[in-house]
Design an enzyme around this catalytic site. Structure first.
Site, PDB file in Angstrom:
ATOM      1  N   GLU A 244       4.396  -3.618  -2.304  1.00 47.83           N
ATOM      2  CA  GLU A 244       5.212  -2.451  -1.964  1.00 47.83           C
ATOM      3  C   GLU A 244       4.479  -1.748  -0.843  1.00 47.83           C
ATOM      4  OE1 GLU A 244       5.904   1.096  -1.418  1.00 47.83           O
ATOM      5  OE2 GLU A 244       5.756   1.635  -3.534  1.00 47.83           O
ATOM      6  N   CYS A 278       5.553   6.959  -0.616  1.00 55.50           N
ATOM      7  CA  CYS A 278       6.051   5.833   0.179  1.00 55.50           C
ATOM      8  C   CYS A 278       7.544   5.949   0.435  1.00 55.50           C
ATOM      9  CB  CYS A 278       5.750   4.521  -0.541  1.00 55.50           C
ATOM     10  SG  CYS A 278       3.990   4.194  -0.765  1.00 55.50           S
TER      11      CYS A 278
END
Length: 470
Positions: A244, A278
């Site tokens: 990720e 993020c």
């Protein structure tokens, strides 16, 4: 571990190399963290390898029970864990921050324990019969970041353990204490050797973890450049990967919105964890017909959200976790100023003040290719770009190499879904941004990584599929 002092004592090294850890809000010394090396890592991997067969041999119900007991242990230590997290990471106790993060650890453990994963009968036609099972991989290396150091670690640890793997965790160097504390609390109830942690530099310990032939899977959350190095380092062993990676999430606001109604959700989509997320909203495209009203409504919300030292109960925004990130945000905002963009809030940090505080900043009338737009700022500075042509703005949203999340804001949900289908992102939210659910798969498109976490897909990602045919 009822108290903060006991928790800190449990993770303070009694010997060996160590380093001081300082509060990013005040500069105060909060503790010492071990500095471990590759030899320490190898011992941890060997411990995980030795413990894995017995752990895998347990019935699924027994492993699920251990996850619930780990959740109980975290609940019992929730306040000390939240205090340590606030002191080390900088995020306030309240709001969607430290107490929220510790609570999410509990919720994700329990959800992972209760996610069903039955054997799948893939063919049964009278002549042929085949079942699809999911077996343990072995040892999982879990490399977690500094922005959500406990919650993201749980996203990696919980499914790995549930599926019969053992884990070697490596916390981020700037939030080592948070990672150590979480693992210490969980290890009060888990069998010895099942969950291990090594606190060492990424360039040595992290690199060795990704190259180890004894590690069958790496889970990593962090930057795209580091993710690429992990891909290279793991290639020789064909190590399974879930990555990720970086995001620069776009939000598109359509002309039919009520600016006042969406302003608070826009704010938290962008500024949760002081922008250090993020999948935060990092570039906002607003239609010309509602542009000024949306900017004004957003500023009205933002200017009333208190920022300060995390242990002060009234604050809900904190400092940037480290000075390097502060300097990135400062550079990008200065680039926007130099280009003639209009700073409507913030943008005026006190560089001499104690702590890594950068004020909540909103930048309007900015060129869509300014550095603040095309580089991931990962902090409390949001560029708001004016558009008039929908096809053009979809192109702008898609033109970057990353694609973690995106959002569409509209009073017409069907219209928003049509636009969502054109956006290149792993998740597209409608009238919100960044919300996650333990049963909804999450991961990136393009250079934001590959693999999915959460729910059934997340369990499958940390297991080896095996067909039994006949």
């Amino acid at each position: 571990m009822e108290s903060y002092d006991r928790l800190l004592e449990a993770i303070t090294p009694s010997s060996g190399p160590s380093r001081d850890v300082h509060d990013p809000a005040t500069g105060e010394l909060i503790g010492t963290a071990p500095v471990q090396d590759v030899a320490d890592l190898e011992r941890a991997i060997d411990t995980a390898v030795a413990a894995q067969p017995a752990w895998a041999a347990l019935a699924d119900e027994e492993r699920r029970g251990y996850l619930h007991r780990a959740a109980d242990a975290i609940e019992a230590a929730a306040e000390p864990l939240a205090e340590l997290l606030s002191r080390e990471q900088g995020k306030p106790l309240n709001g969607p921050n430290a107490r929220f993060e510790v609570g999410a650890c509990v919720a994700w453990l329990r959800a992972t324990a209760e996610t069903p994963l039955p054997v799948e009968v893939v063919v049964d036609d009278g002549e042929n019969y085949a079942e699809l099972h999911y077996r343990p991989i072995g040892v999982v290396g879990a490399i977690s970041p500094w922005n959500w150091p406990m919650m993201i670690a749980i996203w990696q640890i919980a499914p790995s353990l549930r599926m019969g793997n053992t884990v070697v965790a490596k916390p981020a160097e700037t939030t080592t204490l948070s990672g150590l504390a979480l693992v210490a609390v969980m290890n009060e109830v888990l069998p010895a050797g099942v969950l291990n942690i090594v606190a060492g530099p990424g360039r040595t310990v992290g690199d060795a973890l990704t190259k180890s032939p004894k590690v069958g899977k790496i889970m990593f959350t962090g930057s795209t450049p580091v993710g690429k190095r992990i891909i290279e380092a793991s290639a020789n062993n064909v190590t399974r990967l879930t990555l990720e990676l970086g995001g620069n999430d776009a939000g598109i606001v359509l002309p039919d919105v009520d600016p006042a109604a969406i302003a608070e959700n826009l704010f938290w989509g962008a500024f949760i964890n002081t922008g250090q997320t993020c999948a935060a909203l990092k570039r906002l495209y607003v239609h010309d017909s509602v542009y000024d009203e949306v900017v004004a409504a957003l500023v009205e919300v933002a200017k009333n959200v208190p920022m300060g030292v995390g242990l002060d109960e009234q604050n809900v925004l904190g400092p940037l976790q480290n000075r390097g990130q502060y300097e990135i945000v400062d550079r990008l905002v200065e680039s926007a100023k130099a280009s003639g963009a209009r700073v409507v809030l913030g943008g005026d940090p006190d560089h001499d003040a104690v702590g890594n505080f950068y004020p909540t900043t909103i930048v309007a009338d900015i060129d869509p290719h300014n550095d603040l737009v095309v580089e991931e700022q990962f902090g409390p500075a949001l560029p708001v770009i004016r558009y008039s042509d929908l096809d053009e703005v979809v192109g702008l949203a898609n033109e970057l190499e990353v694609g973690l999340g995106a959002s569409v804001w509209s009073a017409d949900r069907d219209r928003a879904r049509e636009i969502a289908a054109r956006l290149q992102a792993g998740t597209v939210w409608i009238n919100s941004h960044g919300g996650l659910h333990p049963m909804v798969p999450f991961g990136g498109a393009k250079q934001s990584g590959y693999g999915r976490e959460f729910g059934v897909e997340g369990l499958k990602a940390v297991a080896e599929p095996q067909v039994v045919s006949g």
